[in-house]
Design a protein around this motif. Structure first.
Motif, short mmCIF file in Angstrom:
data_model
loop_
_atom_site.label_atom_id
_atom_site.label_comp_id
_atom_site.label_asym_id
_atom_site.label_seq_id
_atom_site.Cartn_x
_atom_site.Cartn_y
_atom_site.Cartn_z
N ASN A 176 102.32 66.77 64.81
CA ASN A 176 101.46 66.03 63.91
C ASN A 176 101.98 65.89 62.48
O ASN A 176 101.47 65.08 61.73
CB ASN A 176 100.07 66.68 63.86
CG ASN A 176 99.31 66.42 65.14
OD1 ASN A 176 99.25 65.30 65.62
ND2 ASN A 176 98.74 67.47 65.71
N LYS A 208 108.35 63.70 61.41
CA LYS A 208 108.73 62.34 61.80
C LYS A 208 108.98 62.28 63.30
O LYS A 208 108.56 61.35 63.98
CB LYS A 208 109.99 61.96 61.04
CG LYS A 208 110.10 60.51 60.69
CD LYS A 208 111.25 60.30 59.73
CE LYS A 208 111.65 58.84 59.75
NZ LYS A 208 112.89 58.58 59.02
N THR A 209 109.70 63.29 63.81
CA THR A 209 109.99 63.32 65.24
C THR A 209 108.71 63.37 66.06
O THR A 209 108.56 62.69 67.07
CB THR A 209 110.87 64.54 65.60
OG1 THR A 209 112.03 64.50 64.78
CG2 THR A 209 111.30 64.49 67.04
N MET A 260 105.84 62.24 65.17
CA MET A 260 105.20 60.93 65.08
C MET A 260 105.85 59.99 66.09
O MET A 260 105.17 59.22 66.78
CB MET A 260 105.37 60.39 63.66
CG MET A 260 104.39 59.33 63.27
SD MET A 260 104.32 59.00 61.51
CE MET A 260 105.92 58.32 61.20
N ALA A 261 107.17 60.06 66.17
CA ALA A 261 107.88 59.23 67.13
C ALA A 261 107.47 59.58 68.55
O ALA A 261 107.30 58.70 69.40
CB ALA A 261 109.39 59.39 66.95
N ARG A 315 104.59 60.71 69.56
CA ARG A 315 103.27 60.16 69.82
C ARG A 315 103.35 58.65 70.01
O ARG A 315 102.64 58.08 70.83
CB ARG A 315 102.32 60.50 68.67
CG ARG A 315 101.86 61.94 68.69
CD ARG A 315 100.89 62.24 67.59
NE ARG A 315 101.55 62.35 66.29
CZ ARG A 315 101.02 61.89 65.16
NH1 ARG A 315 99.86 61.29 65.18
NH2 ARG A 315 101.67 62.04 64.04
N ALA A 316 104.24 58.01 69.27
CA ALA A 316 104.39 56.56 69.41
C ALA A 316 104.98 56.20 70.78
O ALA A 316 104.48 55.31 71.46
CB ALA A 316 105.29 56.03 68.30
N LYS A 362 102.58 56.42 73.58
CA LYS A 362 101.51 55.42 73.62
C LYS A 362 102.05 54.04 73.99
O LYS A 362 101.44 53.33 74.78
CB LYS A 362 100.84 55.35 72.26
CG LYS A 362 99.40 54.88 72.33
CD LYS A 362 98.60 55.72 73.30
CE LYS A 362 97.25 55.13 73.58
NZ LYS A 362 96.22 56.12 73.83
N ASP A 363 103.17 53.66 73.40
CA ASP A 363 103.71 52.32 73.65
C ASP A 363 105.22 52.36 73.54
O ASP A 363 105.78 52.25 72.46
CB ASP A 363 103.11 51.33 72.64
CG ASP A 363 103.37 49.88 73.03
OD1 ASP A 363 104.33 49.61 73.79
OD2 ASP A 363 102.61 49.02 72.57
N ALA A 371 107.60 51.23 70.37
CA ALA A 371 108.34 52.31 69.70
C ALA A 371 109.80 51.92 69.56
O ALA A 371 110.44 52.19 68.53
CB ALA A 371 108.21 53.61 70.49
N MET A 410 110.53 49.93 66.59
CA MET A 410 110.56 50.63 65.31
C MET A 410 111.94 51.19 65.02
O MET A 410 112.16 51.80 63.99
CB MET A 410 109.55 51.78 65.30
CG MET A 410 108.13 51.40 65.64
SD MET A 410 107.32 50.43 64.38
CE MET A 410 107.44 48.81 65.05
N ILE A 439 113.20 53.50 66.96
CA ILE A 439 113.20 54.87 67.45
C ILE A 439 114.19 55.00 68.59
O ILE A 439 114.22 54.17 69.49
CB ILE A 439 111.78 55.27 67.93
CG1 ILE A 439 110.83 55.29 66.74
CG2 ILE A 439 111.80 56.61 68.63
CD1 ILE A 439 109.40 55.58 67.12
N ILE A 488 114.20 61.08 71.67
CA ILE A 488 112.82 61.58 71.68
C ILE A 488 112.47 62.19 73.03
O ILE A 488 111.81 63.22 73.11
CB ILE A 488 111.84 60.44 71.33
CG1 ILE A 488 112.09 59.96 69.90
CG2 ILE A 488 110.41 60.88 71.50
CD1 ILE A 488 111.84 61.01 68.86
#
Lengths: 236, 297
Positions: free
Chosen positions: B163, B166-167, B169-170, B172-173, B176-177, B181, B184, B186, B191
């Protein structure tokens, strides 16, 4: 800035793009219009490295993009605002924006751009802590564009930004496109709303079943009879 | 049942629940990011205990070094497993990657029998862990006490990573999608590898603590805990990390509760997990903390 020469894309046995050549000069707004399935999204996807080009070349400022991974293409300054927004629904507005800046390392630059983006989209500023999934369609589109801007792109490609949005919101989106362009971003716009797209574009290409059938300055295409009949609705 | 005995059982339940939670997290993280049930996860858990075992007995390392090495090597193994068995199948139909996971599981288990031998080995427990602490009227072994503490620390660190970095956040991205991602910039491969490393590290910590608590090692020891922890992840809502922790504790405490309520039922302790699974699938199939999210086409 971006030169596509004789691009071919195959999806399995389907020949989606049959030799497309498009030039996007720096600091211009170029639009690609055409019916569903004409190959507009395929063009964008192959530029971003999401779809493999079976033939042809895509050069960005002289550098060949075909074969490069998406992460590299993004760092070169090309961003795609995808069809259907594709914002991250489980993450806040601000987190979505930070994700746009994922490849950047300049903290000061990122914060400056964040401020600019909140000025462009005051509705987003009101909703910084809201989760993306709770935003309205128009707000999500703004978030998607803002997120794209956070990458600090040289070329911003937008796939159907007006899709599913109320006419008033569409007006907002297009005035924002003009504003972004004024700030030095080159724009490649894909739209089914041909009228709005051609009104704002410097140059346009008409795509039909994988090939360019017509091209010219935006105003010329607007007054072209064939374009009028096929994409602008029969004059009543 | 006297209050003292109840407390004893509660402590045991929380301890077991912590172990299950640690293992369930790995299942849920990998599912969240790849939509894959990593059936080999329980065997990764087994590997960690064996690495710790050999580090202490063959390489004569102190326990803390052995545990550290076990965690690091197990995480590395998780990354290798993903590269070898799952990455090549990323664009294949989902069933292919599931079959690969089952195959990897059998491979690791049987390689374990081949290399480690099928006979049970005794996990070496450093004297510091064999102490029994008496608090009030309740006597708790040091191991039972540190398990929830270590688990809590691990969870806090994981939560921070997911939470506040940056990693994370990646991660979680991507979960989800996946395609958005990518847009972005990424690096999806990185990841995914990181996710496997983190999940395997959690499993390793769980494995080491398990070895301290139930010191009998066999190459197939990962099967039942693996299955139960997969169930725990499903109960909590597969893909949801908080759900995995919740599911782990429900399973752990529930299991001990059954054994405690009637010794005659202790043979059925494993069945509890499966009964709970059936109930959840009938009543709330997305899991306790899972959301009814339609899959984006």
């Amino acid at each position: 800035m971006l030169n596509i020469k004789d691009l071919h894309v195959h999806y399995g046995g389907i020949h989606a793009l049959t030799g497309v050549s498009i030039d996007i000069p720096q600091n211009k707004i170029v639009t690609l219009i055409g019916a569903n399935g004409a190959g507009k999204s395929s063009t964008l996807k192959s530029i971003m490295g999401l779809a493999k080009a079976s033939n042809g070349s895509i050069k960005f400022n002289g550098e060949e993009l075909v074969g490069k991974p998406t992460t590299q293409i993004v760092t070169k300054g090309i961003v795609l605002v995808p069809e259907g927004r594709r914002i991250f629904p489980n993450m806040t507005v601000e987190e979505n924006l930070f994700l746009g800046a994922y490849t950047r390392r300049d903290k000061d630059g990122i914060n400056k751009d964040l401020k600019w983006v909140y000025e462009l989209f005051p509705r987003l500023k009101e909703r910084i802590w809201q989760k993306g999934g709770t935003l309205s369609g128009g707000e999500q589109q703004m978030l998607a564009v803002a997120r794209g801007l956070m990458t600090k792109p040289k070329l911003m490609m937008m796939d159907e930004p007006s899709l599913g949005l109320a006419p008033l919101i569409v007006k907002d989106i297009f005035s924002i496109i003009k504003e972004i362009h004024k700030n030095g971003v080159t724009i490649l716009l894909i739209e089914q709303n041909a009228k709005a797209a051609l009104e704002v574009a410097d140059y346009g290409y008409v795509l039909e079943t994988g090939a360019i059938v017509l091209e010219g300055p935006g105003k010329d295409l607007l007054s072209n009879d064939d374009v009028k009949k096929a994409y602008l609705g029969e004059h009543k | 049942m006297s209050f003292q005995i109840f407390l004893q059982h509660l402590v045991n339940g929380i301890s077991l629940g912590s172990l299950y939670a640690l293992l369930a997290i790995g299942y849920t993280m990998v599912y969240g990011i790849l939509r894959l049930i990593n059936f080999a996860h329980g065997d990764i858990f087994m590997l960690a205990t064996y690495i710790a075992f050999y580090s202490i007995t063959s390489f004569l390392l102190p326990w803390w070094a052995a545990f550290l090495i076990a965690i690091i090597l197990t995480s590395a193994f998780g990354i290798i497993l993903e590269r070898a068995a799952y990455r090549p199948l990323r664009s294949s139909p989902r069933i292919s990657i599931m079959i690969s996971a089952i195959g990897a599981s059998f491979l690791i288990e049987n390689l374990g029998i081949l290399i480690f031998g099928g006979r049970p080995k005794a996990f070496p427990i450093a004297p510091i862990f064999s102490h029994v602490v008496v608090i009030g009227n309740v006597s708790i072994s040091v191991v039972t006490m540190i398990i929830p503490i270590v688990a809590a620390i691990a969870l806090i660190i994981l939560n921070y990573i997911i939470n506040k970095t940056k990693t994370g956040m990646a991660m979680r991205a991507v979960s989800k999608d996946y395609d958005a991602a990518k847009l972005m910039g990424i690096n999806i491969n990185y990841i995914i590898s990181f996710t496997f490393a983190a999940g395997s590290a959690m499993a390793a910590i769980g494995g080491i603590l398990w070895g301290l608590r139930y010191p009998q090692l066999i190459p197939l020891m990962g099967i039942m805990p693996g299955l139960k922890c997969f169930i725990a992840a499903v109960i909590g809502g597969i893909g949801n990390i908080k759900g995995a922790v919740l599911g782990g504790f429900i399973l752990g405490i529930g299991e001990i509760a059954i054994v405690a309520s009637s010794p005659a039922l202790s043979g059925y302790r494993d069945a509890f997990a499966f009964v709970l699974l059936i109930v959840i699938l009938l009543v709330k199939p997305t899991g306790l903390l899972g959301q009814n999210s339609a899959e984006k086409v």
